[in-house]
Design a protein around this motif. Structure first.
Motif, PDB file in Angstrom:
ATOM      1  N   ASP A  35      40.587 -30.467  67.700  1.00  0.00           N
ATOM      2  CA  ASP A  35      40.220 -31.850  67.418  1.00  0.00           C
ATOM      3  C   ASP A  35      40.140 -32.098  65.914  1.00  0.00           C
ATOM      4  OD1 ASP A  35      40.040 -32.193  70.113  1.00  0.00           O
ATOM      5  OD2 ASP A  35      37.843 -32.287  70.188  1.00  0.00           O
ATOM      6  N   ILE A  36      40.562 -33.304  65.501  1.00  0.00           N
ATOM      7  CA  ILE A  36      40.409 -33.754  64.128  1.00  0.00           C
ATOM      8  C   ILE A  36      39.151 -34.611  64.073  1.00  0.00           C
ATOM      9  CG2 ILE A  36      41.449 -35.056  62.235  1.00  0.00           C
ATOM     10  CD1 ILE A  36      44.177 -34.507  63.535  1.00  0.00           C
ATOM     11  N   ALA A  37      38.181 -34.203  63.305  1.00  0.00           N
ATOM     12  CA  ALA A  37      36.892 -34.905  63.258  1.00  0.00           C
ATOM     13  C   ALA A  37      37.089 -36.371  62.881  1.00  0.00           C
ATOM     14  CB  ALA A  37      35.968 -34.223  62.257  1.00  0.00           C
ATOM     15  N   GLY A  38      36.503 -37.258  63.682  1.00  0.00           N
ATOM     16  CA  GLY A  38      36.539 -38.686  63.394  1.00  0.00           C
ATOM     17  C   GLY A  38      37.831 -39.383  63.747  1.00  0.00           C
ATOM     18  N   ALA A  39      38.851 -38.653  64.233  1.00  0.00           N
ATOM     19  CA  ALA A  39      40.157 -39.258  64.543  1.00  0.00           C
ATOM     20  C   ALA A  39      40.145 -39.759  65.977  1.00  0.00           C
ATOM     21  CB  ALA A  39      41.270 -38.252  64.314  1.00  0.00           C
ATOM     22  N   THR A  40      39.533 -40.923  66.200  1.00  0.00           N
ATOM     23  CA  THR A  40      39.315 -41.430  67.555  1.00  0.00           C
ATOM     24  C   THR A  40      39.842 -42.855  67.740  1.00  0.00           C
ATOM     25  OG1 THR A  40      37.083 -42.117  66.898  1.00  0.00           O
ATOM     26  CG2 THR A  40      37.312 -39.952  67.952  1.00  0.00           C
ATOM     27  N   SER A  41      40.779 -43.265  66.893  1.00  0.00           N
ATOM     28  CA  SER A  41      41.417 -44.570  67.076  1.00  0.00           C
ATOM     29  C   SER A  41      42.885 -44.366  67.412  1.00  0.00           C
ATOM     30  CB  SER A  41      41.269 -45.431  65.815  1.00  0.00           C
ATOM     31  OG  SER A  41      41.982 -44.863  64.733  1.00  0.00           O
ATOM     32  N   SER A  42      43.562 -45.441  67.793  1.00  0.00           N
ATOM     33  CA  SER A  42      44.947 -45.312  68.247  1.00  0.00           C
ATOM     34  C   SER A  42      45.899 -44.912  67.136  1.00  0.00           C
ATOM     35  CB  SER A  42      45.407 -46.627  68.883  1.00  0.00           C
ATOM     36  OG  SER A  42      45.338 -47.685  67.929  1.00  0.00           O
ATOM     37  N   THR A  43      45.506 -45.121  65.875  1.00  0.00           N
ATOM     38  CA  THR A  43      46.365 -44.777  64.737  1.00  0.00           C
ATOM     39  C   THR A  43      45.694 -43.707  63.895  1.00  0.00           C
ATOM     40  OG1 THR A  43      47.331 -46.991  64.669  1.00  0.00           O
ATOM     41  CG2 THR A  43      47.541 -45.647  62.693  1.00  0.00           C
ATOM     42  N   LEU A  44      46.445 -42.655  63.618  1.00  0.00           N
ATOM     43  CA  LEU A  44      45.974 -41.570  62.753  1.00  0.00           C
ATOM     44  C   LEU A  44      46.684 -41.707  61.415  1.00  0.00           C
ATOM     45  CD1 LEU A  44      44.490 -38.825  62.332  1.00  0.00           C
ATOM     46  CD2 LEU A  44      46.567 -37.723  63.216  1.00  0.00           C
ATOM     47  N   THR A  45      45.914 -41.860  60.350  1.00  0.00           N
ATOM     48  CA  THR A  45      46.477 -42.076  59.018  1.00  0.00           C
ATOM     49  C   THR A  45      45.848 -41.108  58.033  1.00  0.00           C
ATOM     50  OG1 THR A  45      46.744 -44.439  59.508  1.00  0.00           O
ATOM     51  CG2 THR A  45      46.861 -43.780  57.190  1.00  0.00           C
ATOM     52  N   PHE A  46      46.691 -40.482  57.202  1.00  0.00           N
ATOM     53  CA  PHE A  46      46.175 -39.595  56.164  1.00  0.00           C
ATOM     54  C   PHE A  46      47.249 -39.406  55.096  1.00  0.00           C
ATOM     55  CE2 PHE A  46      47.976 -37.022  59.562  1.00  0.00           C
ATOM     56  CZ  PHE A  46      48.866 -36.201  58.881  1.00  0.00           C
ATOM     57  N   THR A  47      46.827 -38.900  53.947  1.00  0.00           N
ATOM     58  CA  THR A  47      47.756 -38.606  52.859  1.00  0.00           C
ATOM     59  C   THR A  47      48.299 -37.199  53.036  1.00  0.00           C
ATOM     60  OG1 THR A  47      46.580 -40.079  51.349  1.00  0.00           O
ATOM     61  CG2 THR A  47      48.032 -38.431  50.364  1.00  0.00           C
ATOM     62  N   ALA A  48      49.609 -37.081  53.085  1.00  0.00           N
ATOM     63  CA  ALA A  48      50.241 -35.782  53.310  1.00  0.00           C
ATOM     64  C   ALA A  48      50.149 -34.909  52.072  1.00  0.00           C
ATOM     65  CB  ALA A  48      51.703 -35.971  53.701  1.00  0.00           C
ATOM     66  N   THR A  49      49.818 -33.655  52.279  1.00  0.00           N
ATOM     67  CA  THR A  49      49.827 -32.668  51.204  1.00  0.00           C
ATOM     68  C   THR A  49      50.802 -31.558  51.577  1.00  0.00           C
ATOM     69  OG1 THR A  49      48.016 -31.380  52.170  1.00  0.00           O
ATOM     70  CG2 THR A  49      47.418 -33.166  50.653  1.00  0.00           C
ATOM     71  N   ALA A  50      51.171 -30.760  50.592  1.00  0.00           N
ATOM     72  CA  ALA A  50      52.178 -29.722  50.819  1.00  0.00           C
ATOM     73  C   ALA A  50      51.771 -28.770  51.949  1.00  0.00           C
ATOM     74  CB  ALA A  50      52.431 -28.942  49.534  1.00  0.00           C
ATOM     75  N   GLY A  51      50.483 -28.473  52.070  1.00  0.00           N
ATOM     76  CA  GLY A  51      50.026 -27.537  53.079  1.00  0.00           C
ATOM     77  C   GLY A  51      50.066 -28.077  54.497  1.00  0.00           C
ATOM     78  N   MET A  52      50.286 -29.378  54.661  1.00  0.00           N
ATOM     79  CA  MET A  52      50.304 -29.976  55.994  1.00  0.00           C
ATOM     80  C   MET A  52      51.685 -29.953  56.640  1.00  0.00           C
ATOM     81  SD  MET A  52      47.937 -33.355  55.467  1.00  0.00           S
ATOM     82  CE  MET A  52      46.175 -33.246  55.172  1.00  0.00           C
ATOM     83  N   PHE A  53      52.721 -29.759  55.839  1.00  0.00           N
ATOM     84  CA  PHE A  53      54.064 -29.842  56.390  1.00  0.00           C
ATOM     85  C   PHE A  53      54.296 -28.703  57.383  1.00  0.00           C
ATOM     86  CE2 PHE A  53      54.713 -32.026  52.204  1.00  0.00           C
ATOM     87  CZ  PHE A  53      54.768 -33.297  52.759  1.00  0.00           C
ATOM     88  N   GLY A  54      54.826 -29.068  58.539  1.00  0.00           N
ATOM     89  CA  GLY A  54      54.978 -28.119  59.641  1.00  0.00           C
ATOM     90  C   GLY A  54      53.886 -28.258  60.679  1.00  0.00           C
ATOM     91  N   ASN A  55      52.828 -29.032  60.385  1.00  0.00           N
ATOM     92  CA  ASN A  55      51.795 -29.290  61.382  1.00  0.00           C
ATOM     93  C   ASN A  55      52.313 -30.242  62.456  1.00  0.00           C
ATOM     94  OD1 ASN A  55      50.144 -27.776  59.769  1.00  0.00           O
ATOM     95  ND2 ASN A  55      48.743 -29.426  59.214  1.00  0.00           N
TER      96      ASN A  55
END
Length: 297
Positions: free
Chosen positions: A143-163
């Motif tokens: 689970d992603i803490a607090g991610a409980t709405s229909s749209t998930l939005t965040f700023t991509a960082t290099a370490g996130m690619f491939g998730n």
């Protein structure tokens, strides 16, 4: 005479809730002399109008859960020779498990850009949503803490690619999980010429490409230089025109070398042209040799 009192079970201001595969029974009763008859009625427009249900003339009414019955209202009308009494209406709510209606799509970004994943599901009651992430394709989704709405939005960082990301929908009838969406990144292709004065490379340096893109390369020598080869993961290191598959940040370099003396001024000839040039040079050599002998004689 008259109808003294009545009661409707699962009626009044309350409502009946059933799962989509179940059946709900409404019961109603009234006192009076003579004993009143009963006629059940249904409203499909929020109680604006009611119509008789054919054959529904007993104290109990069984309603099978179906999507078309959701929100219907039911009431009982009691009648004898002295008058009529109508029960309060009971609302029929059909609960259904979640069903995903909008799947999240893959995102291809560069670091610093905003990732936006959207998912939706139907269900009664309206399901809750919880976004989850799986890191680099390894391990379980969490689970992603607090991610409980229909749209998930965040700023991509290099370490996130491939998730990868998925949404889990839940209500009292069950759970549904969306398809997984991948966060990928566009990668840079650096192209160079060595020496820089030796020629040019197309496309220019710094282009961004989706992973797996096949890019066509062309090395063009400047006057006084010839193409000598490529360094980097190209398809052919000896051809001035080649390709490279961009799977990650990479650099390819075209190597140029000084042309042999006189080579830059001699045009490229076909095999026939080369033979003619050879013959002309041979004739010229013979004439020059005869001339020198004439001088010496």
């Amino acid at each position: 005479g008259g109808i003294g009192s009545f009661d409707i079970v699962n009626g009044g201001s309350g409502a009946a809730w059933v799962f989509a595969t179940n059946q709900e029974s409404f019961t109603a009763g009234a006192s009076g002399a003579p004993t009143p008859t009963v006629q059940w009625q249904v409203s499909t427009n929020g109680g604006a109008t009611f119509t008789d249900i054919p054959g529904a003339t007993s104290g109990g009414l069984a309603v099978t859960a179906a999507a078309g019955a959701n929100g219907n209202q039911y009431r009982a009308v009691f009648t004898n020779g002295s008058g009529t009494q109508t029960s309060n209406a009971a609302t029929f709510t059909v609960n259904t498990p979640p069903a995903v209606t909008t799947q999240p799509g893959n995102q291809v970004l560069t670091a610093g850009q905003t990732a936006v994943f959207t998912a939706a599901a139907s269900g009664q009651p309206a399901p809750s949503i919880q976004w989850q992430v799986r890191t680099q394709g390894l391990g379980p989704y969490v689970d992603i803490a607090g991610a409980t709405s229909s749209t998930l939005t965040f700023t991509a960082t290099a370490g996130m690619f491939g998730n990868s990301y998925q949404a889990v929908f839940t209500n009292g009838c069950g759970t549904a999980t969306s398809a997984a969406a991948l966060l990928g990144t566009q990668v840079a292709l650096t192209t160079a010429a060595s020496p820089s004065s030796g020629g040019t490379v197309s496309p220019g340096s710094g282009g961004l490409y989706d992973p797996g893109t096949v890019v066509s390369l062309l090395a063009t020598p400047n006057p006084g230089f010839v193409f000598a080869g490529w360094t980097g993961p190209v398809a052919s290191s000896t051809s001035a025109s080649t390709t490279v598959t961009v799977n990650g940040p990479m650099t390819v370099t075209a190597i140029f070398a000084p042309a042999p003396a006189g080579a830059a001024s001699i045009p490229t000839l076909s095999s026939g042209g080369f033979l003619l040039l050879t013959l002309l040079l041979a004739v010229a050599g013979s004439v020059a040799l005869g001339f020198r002998k004439g001088i010496g004689s």
